[in-house]
Every structure is written in C-alpha cells, then in structure tokens.
Design a protein around this motif. Sequence first.
Motif, PDB file in Angstrom:
ATOM      1  N   MET A  57       0.853  -1.178   0.000  1.00 52.37           N
ATOM      2  CA  MET A  57       0.000   0.000   0.000  1.00 52.37           C
ATOM      3  C   MET A  57       0.893   1.233   0.000  1.00 52.37           C
ATOM      4  O   MET A  57       1.694   1.428   0.922  1.00 52.37           O
ATOM      5  N   ILE A  58       0.781   2.068  -1.043  1.00 49.87           N
ATOM      6  CA  ILE A  58       1.594   3.278  -1.170  1.00 49.87           C
ATOM      7  C   ILE A  58       0.653   4.460  -1.323  1.00 49.87           C
ATOM      8  O   ILE A  58      -0.112   4.532  -2.288  1.00 49.87           O
ATOM      9  N   GLN A  59       0.693   5.384  -0.368  1.00 47.32           N
ATOM     10  CA  GLN A  59      -0.167   6.559  -0.410  1.00 47.32           C
ATOM     11  C   GLN A  59       0.651   7.821  -0.156  1.00 47.32           C
ATOM     12  O   GLN A  59       1.601   7.798   0.632  1.00 47.32           O
ATOM     13  N   ASP A  60       0.257   8.894  -0.834  1.00 50.18           N
ATOM     14  CA  ASP A  60       0.913  10.189  -0.673  1.00 50.18           C
ATOM     15  C   ASP A  60      -0.097  11.162  -0.089  1.00 50.18           C
ATOM     16  O   ASP A  60      -0.977  11.650  -0.783  1.00 50.18           O
ATOM     17  N   HIS A  61       0.039  11.436   1.225  1.00 45.41           N
ATOM     18  CA  HIS A  61      -0.863  12.358   1.908  1.00 45.41           C
ATOM     19  C   HIS A  61      -0.356  13.793   1.844  1.00 45.41           C
ATOM     20  O   HIS A  61      -1.005  14.686   2.410  1.00 45.41           O
ATOM     21  N   ALA A  62       0.782  14.009   1.201  1.00 48.40           N
ATOM     22  CA  ALA A  62       1.350  15.353   1.124  1.00 48.40           C
ATOM     23  C   ALA A  62       0.805  16.149  -0.048  1.00 48.40           C
ATOM     24  O   ALA A  62       1.186  17.299  -0.246  1.00 48.40           O
ATOM     25  N   VAL A  63      -0.050  15.534  -0.856  1.00 54.40           N
ATOM     26  CA  VAL A  63      -0.676  16.233  -1.981  1.00 54.40           C
ATOM     27  C   VAL A  63      -2.188  16.166  -1.821  1.00 54.40           C
ATOM     28  O   VAL A  63      -2.715  15.347  -1.080  1.00 54.40           O
ATOM     29  N   THR A  64      -2.879  17.065  -2.524  1.00 52.85           N
ATOM     30  CA  THR A  64      -4.345  17.120  -2.490  1.00 52.85           C
ATOM     31  C   THR A  64      -4.890  17.006  -3.906  1.00 52.85           C
ATOM     32  O   THR A  64      -4.515  17.796  -4.778  1.00 52.85           O
ATOM     33  N   PRO A  65      -5.780  16.040  -4.163  1.00 54.65           N
ATOM     34  CA  PRO A  65      -6.220  14.977  -3.243  1.00 54.65           C
ATOM     35  C   PRO A  65      -5.115  13.942  -3.012  1.00 54.65           C
ATOM     36  O   PRO A  65      -4.133  13.909  -3.736  1.00 54.65           O
ATOM     37  N   THR A  66      -5.305  13.114  -2.001  1.00 58.86           N
ATOM     38  CA  THR A  66      -4.331  12.068  -1.694  1.00 58.86           C
ATOM     39  C   THR A  66      -4.124  11.154  -2.897  1.00 58.86           C
ATOM     40  O   THR A  66      -5.084  10.739  -3.534  1.00 58.86           O
ATOM     41  N   ALA A  67      -2.861  10.897  -3.192  1.00 56.04           N
ATOM     42  CA  ALA A  67      -2.523  10.037  -4.327  1.00 56.04           C
ATOM     43  C   ALA A  67      -2.297   8.607  -3.839  1.00 56.04           C
ATOM     44  O   ALA A  67      -1.642   8.392  -2.817  1.00 56.04           O
ATOM     45  N   ASP A  68      -2.855   7.673  -4.566  1.00 59.55           N
ATOM     46  CA  ASP A  68      -2.734   6.254  -4.215  1.00 59.55           C
ATOM     47  C   ASP A  68      -1.945   5.544  -5.303  1.00 59.55           C
ATOM     48  O   ASP A  68      -2.383   5.463  -6.458  1.00 59.55           O
ATOM     49  N   LEU A 112      -1.304  11.805 -12.182  1.00 54.46           N
ATOM     50  CA  LEU A 112      -0.240  12.771 -11.894  1.00 54.46           C
ATOM     51  C   LEU A 112      -0.778  14.164 -11.586  1.00 54.46           C
ATOM     52  O   LEU A 112      -0.006  15.048 -11.206  1.00 54.46           O
ATOM     53  N   LYS A 113      -2.073  14.396 -11.741  1.00 54.08           N
ATOM     54  CA  LYS A 113      -2.646  15.731 -11.577  1.00 54.08           C
ATOM     55  C   LYS A 113      -2.385  16.352 -10.199  1.00 54.08           C
ATOM     56  O   LYS A 113      -2.154  17.563 -10.110  1.00 54.08           O
ATOM     57  N   PRO A 114      -2.393  15.592  -9.082  1.00 49.46           N
ATOM     58  CA  PRO A 114      -2.112  16.235  -7.786  1.00 49.46           C
ATOM     59  C   PRO A 114      -0.712  16.841  -7.688  1.00 49.46           C
ATOM     60  O   PRO A 114      -0.462  17.657  -6.800  1.00 49.46           O
ATOM     61  N   TYR A 115       0.208  16.444  -8.581  1.00 46.61           N
ATOM     62  CA  TYR A 115       1.578  16.948  -8.523  1.00 46.61           C
ATOM     63  C   TYR A 115       1.810  18.139  -9.457  1.00 46.61           C
ATOM     64  O   TYR A 115       2.911  18.688  -9.505  1.00 46.61           O
ATOM     65  N   ILE A 116       0.788  18.551 -10.203  1.00 49.68           N
ATOM     66  CA  ILE A 116       0.900  19.694 -11.102  1.00 49.68           C
ATOM     67  C   ILE A 116       0.330  20.910 -10.387  1.00 49.68           C
ATOM     68  O   ILE A 116      -0.867  20.963 -10.073  1.00 49.68           O
ATOM     69  N   VAL A 117       1.189  21.902 -10.103  1.00 49.46           N
ATOM     70  CA  VAL A 117       0.793  23.064  -9.320  1.00 49.46           C
ATOM     71  C   VAL A 117       0.224  24.148 -10.241  1.00 49.46           C
ATOM     72  O   VAL A 117       0.876  24.542 -11.220  1.00 49.46           O
ATOM     73  N   ASP A 118      -0.969  24.622  -9.925  1.00 47.79           N
ATOM     74  CA  ASP A 118      -1.630  25.714 -10.646  1.00 47.79           C
ATOM     75  C   ASP A 118      -1.547  25.543 -12.164  1.00 47.79           C
ATOM     76  O   ASP A 118      -0.991  26.398 -12.877  1.00 47.79           O
ATOM     77  N   PRO A 119      -2.076  24.472 -12.688  1.00 44.10           N
ATOM     78  CA  PRO A 119      -1.997  24.275 -14.144  1.00 44.10           C
ATOM     79  C   PRO A 119      -2.990  25.165 -14.888  1.00 44.10           C
ATOM     80  O   PRO A 119      -4.106  25.379 -14.430  1.00 44.10           O
ATOM     81  N   THR A 137      -5.630  21.496 -18.071  1.00 47.01           N
ATOM     82  CA  THR A 137      -5.967  20.317 -17.282  1.00 47.01           C
ATOM     83  C   THR A 137      -6.041  19.095 -18.190  1.00 47.01           C
ATOM     84  O   THR A 137      -6.648  19.146 -19.267  1.00 47.01           O
ATOM     85  N   LEU A 138      -5.435  18.025 -17.720  1.00 48.06           N
ATOM     86  CA  LEU A 138      -5.480  16.766 -18.452  1.00 48.06           C
ATOM     87  C   LEU A 138      -6.722  16.007 -18.030  1.00 48.06           C
ATOM     88  O   LEU A 138      -6.856  15.585 -16.878  1.00 48.06           O
ATOM     89  N   GLY A 139      -7.639  15.819 -18.988  1.00 47.45           N
ATOM     90  CA  GLY A 139      -8.878  15.122 -18.662  1.00 47.45           C
ATOM     91  C   GLY A 139      -8.788  13.624 -18.820  1.00 47.45           C
ATOM     92  O   GLY A 139      -9.461  12.877 -18.123  1.00 47.45           O
ATOM     93  N   ALA A 140      -7.938  13.173 -19.750  1.00 46.64           N
ATOM     94  CA  ALA A 140      -7.779  11.738 -19.981  1.00 46.64           C
ATOM     95  C   ALA A 140      -6.507  11.498 -20.769  1.00 46.64           C
ATOM     96  O   ALA A 140      -6.104  12.320 -21.583  1.00 46.64           O
ATOM     97  N   ALA A 141      -5.870  10.374 -20.516  1.00 50.81           N
ATOM     98  CA  ALA A 141      -4.702   9.926 -21.280  1.00 50.81           C
ATOM     99  C   ALA A 141      -4.218   8.624 -20.667  1.00 50.81           C
ATOM    100  O   ALA A 141      -4.027   8.532 -19.451  1.00 50.81           O
ATOM    101  N   VAL A 142      -4.032   7.618 -21.507  1.00 49.10           N
ATOM    102  CA  VAL A 142      -3.524   6.319 -21.052  1.00 49.10           C
ATOM    103  C   VAL A 142      -2.194   6.068 -21.759  1.00 49.10           C
ATOM    104  O   VAL A 142      -2.124   6.070 -22.986  1.00 49.10           O
ATOM    105  N   VAL A 143      -1.160   5.854 -20.967  1.00 47.37           N
ATOM    106  CA  VAL A 143       0.199   5.776 -21.491  1.00 47.37           C
ATOM    107  C   VAL A 143       0.672   4.328 -21.528  1.00 47.37           C
ATOM    108  O   VAL A 143       0.439   3.555 -20.591  1.00 47.37           O
TER     109      VAL A 143
END
Length: 275
Positions: A126-137, A200-207, A210-216
Amino acid sequence: IVRRVAVPRIPELTGRAVSIDDIDLNLFTGRVALKGFRMAEREGADAFIKFDRLDARVFLPSLLLFDVRLSSVSLTGLEARLIRTAPDTFNFSDIIERLPKPDPNAKPGRLSVTLDRVALARSKVMIQDHAVTPTADWSLQSLDAEASGFSTDTRHAPAEASVRLKSGEASIELQKIRFKLQPFAAAASIKLAGFDATRLKPYIVDPEVTLGAAVVSAALDVSVKRDGPKLQEAWAAGDIAVEGIALSHIEGPGRFLGLKRFHARIDKADGVARA
C-alpha cells in the motif's frame, strides 16, 4: 531460543512492536526459516510490514573467505504500508533516524555479501501520498521479483533481475535488468501498459491546462552508469504511446484538444549530453 532473543531486540533497534510466530534454524545445513513476521506502525493497530514466510540458505564454506553467501532467499506473502505524511516525512522516518550513521572515514570491511538467488512472490504494497491534495494512491496490488548474482564484492559480475508489478489498471514489467553497486551501473528493458496519466494531476501546481484523460504505454531500454558523484551515462530509447488524450483550459469548460492516439519513437534520449 532465536525467536525469544529476536522479538525484544528488534523493537530496541526500530522502536516498533514486533511479533514472530516461529523461527527454524539448522546450523549444519545453513537453513533459516522465519514464519509469521509482523512489525507494527508507530501508532495504531495496523501492520507496517508483515509476511508469511522468509526462507534462506547460507553457504557455510564461504564464511571462511569472509563472504556471507546466501544460496537462496525466498520471501512469500509480503504486505507493507508506505505513506508520505509530509513533503519530507514518511511513516518509516522514525526507523531511519534510529539507524546508525555510517562513518565516512571508516575503512572498507573485508566482509562481503553475496545473494545467489532471491525471489519475491505474492506481495502487496500500500503506497499513499498524503502530502498532496487529493491524496494520491500508488498501491501495488501485486509484486513479484527475481534476482540472481547480487554481491557487494566489486569483482563480482553484474546481478540480473526481473520485476513484475500492477498498480490499478497499470502494469509494469522490468526485464533484462543488470546492475552493479561499485561502480554503480544499471540497465533494463521496461514495458508499461495501461497507466492513467491523470493520476499525476495532484503533482501539477496551478496548471492552466488540465489533463482530462490519457492512457500511457511504453517499451523502453534504459541505462545509467555513475562513477562516484559523476554521471557517466544516462539514456533511454524505445517507443511511447498515449491513447485518448483530452485537454481543457481553466478559463473555459469543455475539451479544447483531443487526440485519439499519439506515438513517438525515441532513437536515444541522452541525459548526459542533454540531446
């Protein structure tokens, strides 16, 4: 006897409560089996790390050559919790602070460690990042790995490994891994499929966009070599594809750009030459 010694000693070193169901040790064959290991979180009833069984076999004659050689290590049923609670703080930061600091002036010891074969099976993290909003899982629903030929002896040939993991809809395979500690060198073939880039959206500051969809997806060969602090080699080559791209601007609702598919073939992206 070993269990009775280990159970109180580990909390002294880590500051965490530990329980072990059983330990088997055979001094004649070098076989060690540890069953039902559990280390608690610093607070609360959750387990920080636990596993069903750890099996290892020590090649005893190698001790005469100052080499701790494990002919096999197998870890089954690993479950762990890794949480970033603040930009520079994790749920295991207290354990790291307790570890003895290495002496930069100390002479290298004669003792080396060699792992002939290592296997990791039926693991979840289980890997969670509570330092960003919203929380990244970034939790891993499955993690399996194999490695062979690892050694801290600089004269040893590079180790080889393979890793397979799954996080959400994304799967990653690392094949043909070759790595060495001194001097550090690592190379691998990476296959990525089904990664939702909107994670990756929680890690982009004041964009503004906005990326609505993309599968890499990607199939890359990578290599890194370092001699001390100097980076000698860092490059990647291969294919990257993105499906169903949708972008929108913060000043207006709705999608302003959409691409069904984007594909790029990279002959070589050189991090040292920056080319």
